[in-house]
Scaffold this active site. Structure first.
Site, short mmCIF file in Angstrom:
data_model
loop_
_atom_site.label_atom_id
_atom_site.label_comp_id
_atom_site.label_asym_id
_atom_site.label_seq_id
_atom_site.Cartn_x
_atom_site.Cartn_y
_atom_site.Cartn_z
N HIS A 467 -43.22 -12.12 108.61
CA HIS A 467 -43.87 -12.93 109.65
C HIS A 467 -43.44 -14.40 109.53
O HIS A 467 -42.96 -15.00 110.49
CB HIS A 467 -45.40 -12.79 109.50
CG HIS A 467 -46.18 -13.54 110.51
ND1 HIS A 467 -46.73 -12.94 111.62
CD2 HIS A 467 -46.49 -14.87 110.62
CE1 HIS A 467 -47.36 -13.86 112.35
NE2 HIS A 467 -47.22 -15.04 111.77
N GLU A 468 -43.61 -14.95 108.34
CA GLU A 468 -43.26 -16.36 108.16
C GLU A 468 -41.76 -16.58 108.31
O GLU A 468 -41.32 -17.60 108.83
CB GLU A 468 -43.76 -16.88 106.80
CG GLU A 468 -45.26 -16.79 106.60
CD GLU A 468 -46.09 -17.35 107.75
OE1 GLU A 468 -45.62 -18.27 108.45
OE2 GLU A 468 -47.21 -16.84 107.97
N HIS A 471 -41.02 -16.97 111.96
CA HIS A 471 -41.25 -18.36 112.39
C HIS A 471 -40.08 -19.24 111.93
O HIS A 471 -39.62 -20.11 112.65
CB HIS A 471 -42.53 -18.91 111.77
CG HIS A 471 -43.80 -18.46 112.42
ND1 HIS A 471 -44.03 -18.56 113.77
CD2 HIS A 471 -44.94 -17.95 111.89
CE1 HIS A 471 -45.25 -18.11 114.05
NE2 HIS A 471 -45.82 -17.73 112.93
N HIS A 474 -37.09 -19.09 114.08
CA HIS A 474 -37.34 -19.85 115.31
C HIS A 474 -37.04 -21.33 115.07
O HIS A 474 -36.45 -22.01 115.91
CB HIS A 474 -38.81 -19.65 115.69
CG HIS A 474 -39.15 -19.97 117.11
ND1 HIS A 474 -40.45 -19.99 117.55
CD2 HIS A 474 -38.41 -20.29 118.20
CE1 HIS A 474 -40.48 -20.30 118.84
NE2 HIS A 474 -39.25 -20.49 119.26
ZN LIG Z 1 -47.79 -16.88 112.63
#
Ligand SMILES: [Zn+2]
Length: 677
Positions: A467-468, A471, A474
């Site tokens: 998940h991290e 990010h 991105h």
């Molecule tokens: Zn998040």
């Protein structure tokens, strides 16, 4: 000269952590704020005719030193703090908010911004410039810059009252949480609780000079109790105490605060020319309007309800069979769900952990990023780190071009806050033709290695890392001109797409084969275990979905309407929850009076975005699945239309360019097992 106020000369212009002393920060902040003020004044008081370049762009590129110092400082305050840093944070926060208020209230500055905005049709701006102009203009207008003086005063008065009410709301919830404790003297009453929970409860009692065990409404105490304690009467006592928070008609009661907050937000929105508070908030969201959010929540509700009802019936039957419970109540839900889940899946973390050695999982995430986006990660030792445990990487593209610097900080320690997050030490931007690459970081609190064992992650930690890292991608792949539109600077209900979508790779055979290998034998994780992980992830998705939707509907029920006629919090709440309730209502309980997310925190008119983001990630991932999860073409579309574009265009436009159509909920409903595959 204060080091922080100079241009860093370390490799890649990285932060020189080893030379930064805590006492550098406060004076550096003060100098940087003064410098930023001068830059702002020069723009506001310019005698030249306002243009996009001398006003909007100049504003965007002002205060860069202040931003850099702020990001280093606040990142450290989260990941490696101490008393000195915390005190500086207390001192510097009001200075920073005063500085940003000075900008929003600067009339000369606004007049120049407005002058540019009013002629935007004739300026021939590109998409990104247009978005920047819109964003800068709105940062003033949404704070009342266009209002006549008397209405401006009114707005300030509302803002002041709202901030006091929100504070009061939060204080009441906190006091009510702390006011309750359940003191148990006989271990017989605590059957079912795991040893670790018993020990924690005993320690809590000891810390207050009491015998026996203490349980409170704090999550680390409350949640395990509701999940494992087999004493139904005690579960009931805890659940009712929790549901009654700030709803007892005493001095901590929040009913009047709820009504006042909802009404003031409505009044504020009307003053600024919006129909409701939700219209005001959603203007800067992918969903755009309350109508769209309502439609979304109700569509999800109608799709999830049949599955939820079926799950509820099964749970009811299980409880009847097991303990002759003929009417499931709210305090039975977590307890029987946990028992049933154990019975159905027999899956525990200890079985999975040997396959998820931290180093292997990191390599897996890097390998996936390489396959999808052609990124190459190389560990480097020539830049400073703020703690010896931090890992540092240079990220390059296939053609050797620098993409990003990447910091990864995995283990808990004193001075690091809980949870996991992604952040940046330096944004990406293009200035004077130079593409300045970002410095991205992820911070986690994972299981530490011991003398005899490496760090072996739980499956939940594995998905958290992905998940991290999503990010982080991105942030790393950002490729925009303006820093305030770069990377993860996107609308709130869009920011979880890159992170959540990457979690999907953790469930795929082809991806797991790259890294989920037993740390001793090297054997790849057996596929029946993977299938169990998938199935158990979808366990009770119907009921979970209904619960989330009930919060989203309640949020919109307070903020998407005119609340002026509402007088009874509880009956309004019941009306709004509507068809989401499976368990009998508890008369003396109320959700709104302790719903801190929307009445104290920043989630008002935003609770829907949890489900919204799931719809996006499932829909996006289904596109990958159709072509193969490592398909270069789909990955490139995702990179070019989403990951590199930051917030330069409306997220719906970006998403459609990637996907070829608007997101549809079907993929999520299939993944969650709510409709047939
Ligand atoms: Zn998040």
């Amino acid at each position: 000269m204060n080091l922080l106020n100079t241009h860093f000369t370390a490799p890649y212009n990285s932060a020189p952590f080893s030379q930064i002393k805590d006492e550098h920060f406060l004076p550096a902040f003060k100098i940087a704020i003064e410098d930023a003020k001068k830059e702002i004044d020069a723009i506001a008081d310019s005698k030249q005719k306002p243009t996009f370049e001398n006003t909007i762009e100049a504003l965007e590129f002002s205060g860069q030193q202040l931003d850099r110092i702020s990001s280093i400082f606040f990142n450290l305050n989260s990941a490696e703090t101490n008393d000195v840093i915390q005190n500086i944070a207390q001192e510097v926060s009001p200075l920073l908010s005063e500085f940003s208020n000075d900008i929003t209230l600067n009339e000369n500055l606004f007049n120049r911004v407005k002058a540019v905005y009013d002629q935007k049709e004739s300026l021939n701006l590109n998409v990104e410039q247009n978005t920047l102009l819109e964003k800068k203009y709105k940062s003033f207008s949404r704070n009342g810059a266009n209002l006549p003086e008397d209405k401006k005063q009114k707005l300030r008065a509302i803002d002041k009252e709202l901030s006091q009410l929100k504070l009061k709301f939060g204080e009441n919830v906190l006091a009510e949480t702390n006011n309750f404790e359940m003191h148990i003297l006989s271990e017989d009453e605590l059957k079912g609780l795991p040893d670790g929970e018993l020990e924690a409860a005993k320690q809590l009692a000891e810390s207050k000079d009491k015998d026996g065990w203490l349980f409170t409404l704090d999550h680390p105490s409350y949640i395990p109790f509701m999940t494992y304690a087999s004493n139904r009467a005690l579960r009931k006592q805890m659940a009712i105490a929790s549901g009654k928070k700030a709803f007892k008609g005493d001095k901590f009661d929040n009913q009047q605060n709820v009504l006042k907050i909802a009404k003031l937000r409505f009044e504020r929105a009307q003053l600024l020319g919006y129909k409701t508070h939700a219209h005001f908030v959603l203007e800067e969201r992918m969903a755009k309007t309350p109508e769209k959010v309502d439609e979304f929540l109700n569509e999800m509700l109608s799709k999830a309800k049949p599955a939820a009802t079926k799950e509820f019936t099964e749970l009811q039957e299980y409880a009847t069979e097991k303990d002759r419970i003929h009417q499931l109540e709210k305090w039975d839900s977590a307890y029987y769900a946990e028992k049933l889940k154990q019975k159905m899946f027999d899956l525990d973390d200890e079985k999975l952990k040997p396959y998820f050695k931290l180093e292997n999982v990191i390599d897996g995430a890097f390998a996936i990023a390489e396959k999808l986006y052609g990124l190459h990660f190389e560990e480097i030792t020539n830049i400073d780190k703020y703690h010896e445990e931090v890992l540092t990487y240079k990220v390059t593209h296939e053609n050797d071009e620098l993409v990003s610097i990447f910091y990864a900080d995995f283990f808990p320690r004193a001075g690091k806050r809980n949870g996991a997050w992604m952040t940046s030490y330096k944004p990406q931007s293009i200035q004077k033709g130079e593409n300045d690459r970002p410095h991205i970081s992820i911070v986690c609190n994972f299981t530490k290695p011991t003398k005899s064992k490496p760090s072996l992650l739980t499956f939940n930690e594995v998905t958290t890392l992905f998940h991290e890292f999503g990010h982080a991608l991105h942030g790393m792949l950002a490729n925009t001109t303006y820093p305030s539109l770069s990377g993860t600077s996107v609308f709130w209900d869009f920011v979880e797409l890159p992170s959540q979508v990457l979690e999907n790779w953790c469930y795929e055979k082809e991806a797991l084969a790259l890294f989920a290998k037993h740390y001793q034998t090297g054997e790849v994780i057996p596929m029946d275990l993977v299938q169990k992980i998938k199935d158990s992830a979808a366990f009770h998705e119907g009921m979970q979905t209904l619960r989330q939707l009930s919060f989203g509907l309640l949020d919109m029920g307070w903020h998407g309407i005119d609340p002026t006629e509402i007088t009874d919090v509880k009956s309004h709440e019941l009306k709004t929850f509507g068809g989401t309730q499976l368990f009998p209502d508890v008369l003396e309980n109320c959700m709104s009076t302790s719903f801190s997310h929307i009445f104290q925190g920043g989630y008002s008119s935003g609770y829907y975005s949890y489900k919204w983001a799931e719809v996006l990630d499932a829909d996006a991932f289904e596109f990958f699945q159709e072509k193969g999860i490592f398909d270069k073409e789909v990955a490139t579309r995702f990179k070019e239309n989403v990951l590199s574009k930051g917030g330069i265009e409306d997220p719906m436009v970006l998403y459609k360019r990637f996907r070829g159509q608007e997101p549809r909920p079907d993929a999520l409903l299939r993944r969650a097992g709510l409709i047939e595959k």
